[in-house]
Design a protein around this motif. Structure first.
Motif, short mmCIF file in Angstrom:
data_model
loop_
_atom_site.label_atom_id
_atom_site.label_comp_id
_atom_site.label_asym_id
_atom_site.label_seq_id
_atom_site.Cartn_x
_atom_site.Cartn_y
_atom_site.Cartn_z
N PHE A 175 1.00 -1.71 0.33
CA PHE A 175 -0.43 0.00 -0.32
C PHE A 175 0.85 1.22 -0.04
N PRO A 176 1.96 1.27 1.12
CA PRO A 176 3.01 2.58 1.17
C PRO A 176 3.36 2.61 -0.52
N LEU A 177 3.70 1.69 -1.31
CA LEU A 177 4.45 1.82 -2.40
C LEU A 177 3.98 2.46 -3.51
N GLY A 178 2.22 1.38 -3.76
CA GLY A 178 1.59 1.93 -4.60
C GLY A 178 0.80 3.68 -4.36
N MET A 179 0.73 4.03 -2.53
CA MET A 179 0.39 5.55 -2.69
C MET A 179 1.17 6.31 -3.36
N SER A 180 2.91 5.28 -2.56
CA SER A 180 3.68 7.13 -3.38
C SER A 180 3.94 7.25 -4.83
N LEU A 181 3.80 6.06 -5.35
CA LEU A 181 3.62 6.49 -6.98
C LEU A 181 2.40 6.57 -7.34
N TYR A 182 1.46 6.90 -6.37
CA TYR A 182 0.47 7.97 -7.31
C TYR A 182 0.29 9.66 -6.52
N LEU A 183 1.24 9.09 -5.53
CA LEU A 183 1.87 10.51 -4.99
C LEU A 183 2.63 11.77 -5.95
N SER A 184 3.22 10.95 -7.31
CA SER A 184 4.58 11.14 -7.56
C SER A 184 4.20 11.78 -8.19
N VAL A 185 2.79 11.81 -9.44
CA VAL A 185 1.86 12.60 -9.85
C VAL A 185 1.44 12.97 -10.44
N GLN A 186 1.31 13.76 -8.36
CA GLN A 186 0.25 14.33 -7.97
C GLN A 186 1.09 15.55 -7.62
N ARG A 187 0.61 16.92 -6.84
CA ARG A 187 0.69 18.20 -6.20
C ARG A 187 -0.35 17.78 -4.78
N TRP A 188 1.00 17.76 -3.89
CA TRP A 188 -0.18 17.80 -2.70
C TRP A 188 0.86 18.14 -1.61
N ASP A 189 0.43 19.33 -0.91
CA ASP A 189 0.99 19.51 -0.12
C ASP A 189 0.43 19.05 1.42
N LEU A 190 0.13 18.33 1.50
CA LEU A 190 0.05 17.37 2.33
C LEU A 190 -1.45 17.95 3.96
N PHE A 191 -2.13 19.20 2.64
CA PHE A 191 -3.61 19.70 3.47
C PHE A 191 -4.52 20.31 2.49
N GLY A 192 -4.08 20.34 1.30
CA GLY A 192 -4.99 21.12 0.48
C GLY A 192 -4.92 19.71 -0.61
N PRO A 193 -6.17 19.70 -1.91
CA PRO A 193 -6.42 18.20 -2.53
C PRO A 193 -5.27 18.24 -2.81
N MET A 194 -5.16 17.29 -3.43
CA MET A 194 -3.93 16.88 -4.82
C MET A 194 -4.61 17.62 -6.00
N ARG A 195 -4.08 17.23 -7.32
CA ARG A 195 -3.83 18.10 -8.09
C ARG A 195 -3.38 17.15 -9.29
N PHE A 196 -3.60 16.62 -10.11
CA PHE A 196 -2.96 15.64 -11.20
C PHE A 196 -2.16 16.61 -12.05
N ILE A 197 -0.68 15.89 -11.83
CA ILE A 197 -0.38 16.91 -12.42
C ILE A 197 1.28 16.05 -14.46
N GLY A 198 0.78 14.98 -14.06
CA GLY A 198 1.31 13.89 -14.83
C GLY A 198 2.92 13.89 -14.39
N MET A 199 3.78 13.69 -15.19
CA MET A 199 5.08 13.39 -15.37
C MET A 199 6.00 14.67 -15.26
N ALA A 200 5.17 15.43 -14.61
CA ALA A 200 5.93 17.02 -13.93
C ALA A 200 6.85 16.61 -13.05
#
Length: 314
Positions: free
Chosen positions: A48-73
């Motif tokens: 689960f942490p491995l998959g979650m980190s992969l999901y977060l790697s294509v997001q912009r997230w500051d731990l508090f606000g909503p996540m925003r998908f940014i792809g390979m940026a």
């Protein structure tokens, strides 16, 4: 009328087979029950942490606000737009080479020395393996006092032979050297255990034949010991590289979470920590972690291929 092909109640085959089948089912059910907690722990704490980190790697997230998908940026920024990434890459390579090469060299010498019958050899082995039982954070705190410029034990001992105090954790050049020294001290016990176990598995008749042919200890080491333990040696190399690349706790305690003096100890572990918790960019930190994961995965695959090739040759 009962024919010879029809089973009877007295037939031992028909009486035992159902009992074996029921026993096998009960054993399989019990095995699944015992294994289930371990599988659940693997899923919860690894997959689960491995998959979650992969999901977060294509997001912009500051731990508090909503996540925003940014792809390979995040990956593009890491490889082309972040001036700190080359610094972290360079320092990690220097730290890895400065730790792994001395670790393997010293461990080979120590394992070869311990692989014989000597007086008080058990005491020497116990002292050597003590760092394995010490927490990395506790170890780093102790070494921080040892490296203190004014009152550190190391500078006091150097003063006995007329050497001026060295700013181990203040000067950018000495900070990396101090970090490598602690890494070597920490890694030698594990590497020595693995190499010593491999050396003890080498058949003694090979050494006896070499002695009859007039080969000395040095020739025996390079012609017999090293070829016979190359699988264990490659394993130690890969594990040492993985441990060094992932280093964080000892770097953080020794030189702080800012990367040391003039970013001299700014390695990948510190870079991930800063981006995730200081700068609030969890997605970017996850992308860095995944790049490290892919590099270490490639090294592991190479080590497994090398070990399999050695096994086929033997």
């Amino acid at each position: 009328m009962i024919t010879a092909d029809e089973p009877t109640s007295a037939d031992p085959g028909t009486a035992v087979r159902p009992g074996r089948t029921a026993l096998a089912r009960r054993q399989a059910r019990a095995a699944r029950i015992f294994v289930a907690p371990n599988l659940l722990a693997v899923v919860v704490f690894l997959l689960f942490p491995l998959g979650m980190s992969l999901y977060l790697s294509v997001q912009r997230w500051d731990l508090f606000g909503p996540m925003r998908f940014i792809g390979m940026a995040n990956f593009a920024r890491m490889l082309t737009g972040d001036p700190l990434f080359p610094i972290a890459l360079r320092n990690t390579i220097v730290f890895t080479l400065g730790t792994v090469i001395p670790t393997v060299t010293i461990s080979l010498v120590v394992a070869q020395t311990l692989n014989r019958q000597l007086r008080f050899i058990g005491i020497f082995r116990t002292i050597l393996f003590l760092p394995l039982a010490v927490s990395s954070v506790v170890m780093a705190v102790v070494w921080r006092f040892v490296f203190d410029t004014n009152n550190g034990l190391l500078n006091i001992m150097l003063g006995w032979i007329g050497v001026d105090p060295i700013p181990w954790l203040v000067d950018p050049h000495w900070a990396m050297a101090a970090l490598c020294l602690v890494g070597v001290w920490k890694s030698i016990p594990f590497a020595t255990v693995v190499l010593l176990a491999a050396m003890q598995g080498v058949p003694s008749n090979l050494y006896e034949a070499a002695q009859l042919d007039g080969a000395g200890e040095l020739r025996q080491f390079f012609s017999i010991t090293l070829p016979m333990i190359r699988g264990a040696l490659s394993f130690v190399l890969v594990v040492s590289v993985i441990t060094t690349v992932q280093a964080f706790d000892q770097v953080f305690v020794l030189t702080g979470g800012h990367g040391g003096p003039e970013t001299s100890t700014y390695v990948f572990g510190i870079m991930i920590f800063q981006n995730a918790f200081a700068f609030g960019d969890v997605g970017y930190a996850s992308a860095i972690a995944w790049l490290i994961f892919l590099i270490l995965l490639a090294l592991t695959v190479v080590q497994l291929w090398f070990a399999r090739k050695n096994a086929m040759e033997e």
